[in-house]
Motif scaffolding. Structure first.
Motif, PDB file in Angstrom:
ATOM      1  N   ARG A 178       0.833  -1.237   0.059  1.00  0.00           N
ATOM      2  CA  ARG A 178       0.170  -0.060   0.062  1.00  0.00           C
ATOM      3  C   ARG A 178       0.879   1.179  -0.086  1.00  0.00           C
ATOM      4  O   ARG A 178       0.656   2.209  -0.463  1.00  0.00           O
TER       5      ARG A 178
ATOM      6  N   GLU B 281       1.681   2.031  -3.452  1.00  0.00           N
ATOM      7  CA  GLU B 281       0.394   2.550  -4.009  1.00  0.00           C
ATOM      8  C   GLU B 281       0.185   3.907  -3.982  1.00  0.00           C
ATOM      9  O   GLU B 281       0.076   4.617  -4.814  1.00  0.00           O
ATOM     10  N   GLN B 282       0.429   4.200  -2.601  1.00  0.00           N
ATOM     11  CA  GLN B 282       0.104   5.495  -2.314  1.00  0.00           C
ATOM     12  C   GLN B 282       1.288   6.588  -2.323  1.00  0.00           C
ATOM     13  O   GLN B 282       1.253   7.749  -2.269  1.00  0.00           O
TER      14      GLN B 282
ATOM     15  N   PRO C 288      -0.382  -3.639   5.287  1.00  0.00           N
ATOM     16  CA  PRO C 288      -1.977  -4.428   5.040  1.00  0.00           C
ATOM     17  C   PRO C 288      -1.789  -5.402   3.838  1.00  0.00           C
ATOM     18  O   PRO C 288      -1.223  -5.123   2.718  1.00  0.00           O
TER      19      PRO C 288
ATOM     20  N   PRO D 173      -3.912  -8.677   1.954  1.00  0.00           N
ATOM     21  CA  PRO D 173      -5.320  -9.401   1.744  1.00  0.00           C
ATOM     22  C   PRO D 173      -5.279 -10.715   2.725  1.00  0.00           C
ATOM     23  O   PRO D 173      -4.288 -11.157   2.552  1.00  0.00           O
TER      24      PRO D 173
ATOM     25  N   GLU E 105      -3.999   3.043   4.337  1.00  0.00           N
ATOM     26  CA  GLU E 105      -5.193   2.572   4.595  1.00  0.00           C
ATOM     27  C   GLU E 105      -5.224   1.200   4.791  1.00  0.00           C
ATOM     28  O   GLU E 105      -4.490   0.454   3.866  1.00  0.00           O
ATOM     29  N   VAL E 106      -6.036   0.365   5.831  1.00  0.00           N
ATOM     30  CA  VAL E 106      -6.300  -1.003   5.740  1.00  0.00           C
ATOM     31  C   VAL E 106      -7.626  -1.117   5.390  1.00  0.00           C
ATOM     32  O   VAL E 106      -8.530  -0.832   6.078  1.00  0.00           O
ATOM     33  N   ARG E 107      -7.944  -1.948   4.196  1.00  0.00           N
ATOM     34  CA  ARG E 107      -9.166  -1.943   3.844  1.00  0.00           C
ATOM     35  C   ARG E 107      -9.699  -3.413   4.344  1.00  0.00           C
ATOM     36  O   ARG E 107      -9.421  -4.358   4.670  1.00  0.00           O
ATOM     37  N   PRO E 108     -11.114  -3.469   4.084  1.00  0.00           N
ATOM     38  CA  PRO E 108     -11.849  -4.496   4.487  1.00  0.00           C
ATOM     39  C   PRO E 108     -11.204  -5.717   3.863  1.00  0.00           C
ATOM     40  O   PRO E 108     -11.016  -5.700   2.724  1.00  0.00           O
TER      41      PRO E 108
ATOM     42  N   GLU F 250      -8.354  -7.243   4.400  1.00  0.00           N
ATOM     43  CA  GLU F 250      -7.081  -6.975   4.742  1.00  0.00           C
ATOM     44  C   GLU F 250      -6.622  -7.238   6.123  1.00  0.00           C
ATOM     45  O   GLU F 250      -7.488  -6.901   7.159  1.00  0.00           O
TER      46      GLU F 250
END
Length: 255
Positions: A125, A128-129, A158, A160, A205-208, A210
């Motif tokens: 991440r 990516e950011q 984070p 998946p 960000e930690v996404r759903p 992950e």
């Protein structure tokens, strides 16, 4: 870009985190302490190998090493200066601050296995950011040596849920650059209260779907310098690493 080209850019004034730089080349943490503490630092690293895997050591006063043929005073994109355990300045170079009694130690960095994680399909991440990796001071105590003591520092990525096993296996092939994670899952279990507020670096960000995955971090010796109120030390600015003339795969072991 080669390590030498990157070092030239940093020497010329470029100030950026080095995640994603010089793909395939090893990155390292820098900590330099007075010679009288050199043995304690190396023993601290020996007793805390997950956080402090030593890759190279210089002579007292030296500003280059076998694996880093550049100038350790100018060829990183950022430095942090400590006096009596307090961070007193973030600097673009440390030519004026370098002392003849400083022993430079280069410690493995988890950026070294990020190319392998990407190749295995594990997203990163912070790349990516376009930000620095988040790093946290934990509630886990390191083994102390003399005046060097303090908490374990970790980096977090984070992952998946279905790729956590892959991330563990891939990073485990690089034991000299932190190896497998020290913790997977609930950050409060290792004393981290808020993932949105890292102690070093930038939040991600930690996404759903992950899971936060935590690796031991080479900023740990700087935490030990702070906890031990060491009278003088120089470290890299967290996330702004030394890029070595060695390949990532030099530190890969077969499963």
């Amino acid at each position: 870009m080669s390590p030498g080209q990157a070092r030239e850019r940093f020497r010329a004034g470029e100030r950026v985190p080095t995640a994603g730089w010089c793909r395939g080349w090893t990155q390292a943490n820098l900590i330099a302490v007075p010679e009288r503490l050199g043995y304690d630092l190396l023993l601290f690293a020996h007793l805390n190998p997950r956080a402090c895997p030593v890759l190279d050591v210089g002579e007292p006063g030296a500003w280059s090493t076998r694996l880093f043929p550049g100038d350790l005073r100018t060829d990183l994109p950022g430095y942090r200066l400590y006096r009596d355990g307090a961070a007193v300045a973030d600097l673009g170079d440390v030519v004026a601050a370098w002392r003849d009694d400083l022993v430079p130690v280069l410690i493995g960095c988890s950026f070294t296995f990020e190319r392998a994680l990407l190749a295995a399909g594990v997203p990163l991440r912070h790349l990516e950011q376009g930000t620095n990796v988040p790093m946290y001071v934990t509630g886990v105590a390191c083994e102390p040596v003399g005046s060097l003591s303090g908490p374990l520092v970790v980096s977090m990525r984070p992952v998946p849920e279905h790729l956590v096993k892959t991330a563990v296996e891939v990073s485990g092939r690089y034991p000299m650059v932190h190896g497998t994670p020290v913790h997977v899952g609930d950050p409060s279990a290792i004393g981290i209260a808020d993932l949105a507020r890292p102690d070093f670096g930038d939040p991600v960000e930690v996404r759903p779907g992950e899971t936060p995955v935590f690796w031991a971090c080479g900023v740990t010796p700087q935490a030990a310098v702070m906890a031990g109120k060491v009278e003088y030390a120089i470290g890299h600015l967290p996330g702004h690493m030394a890029i070595l003339d060695t390949r990532d795969d030099d530190y890969r072991v077969n499963p």
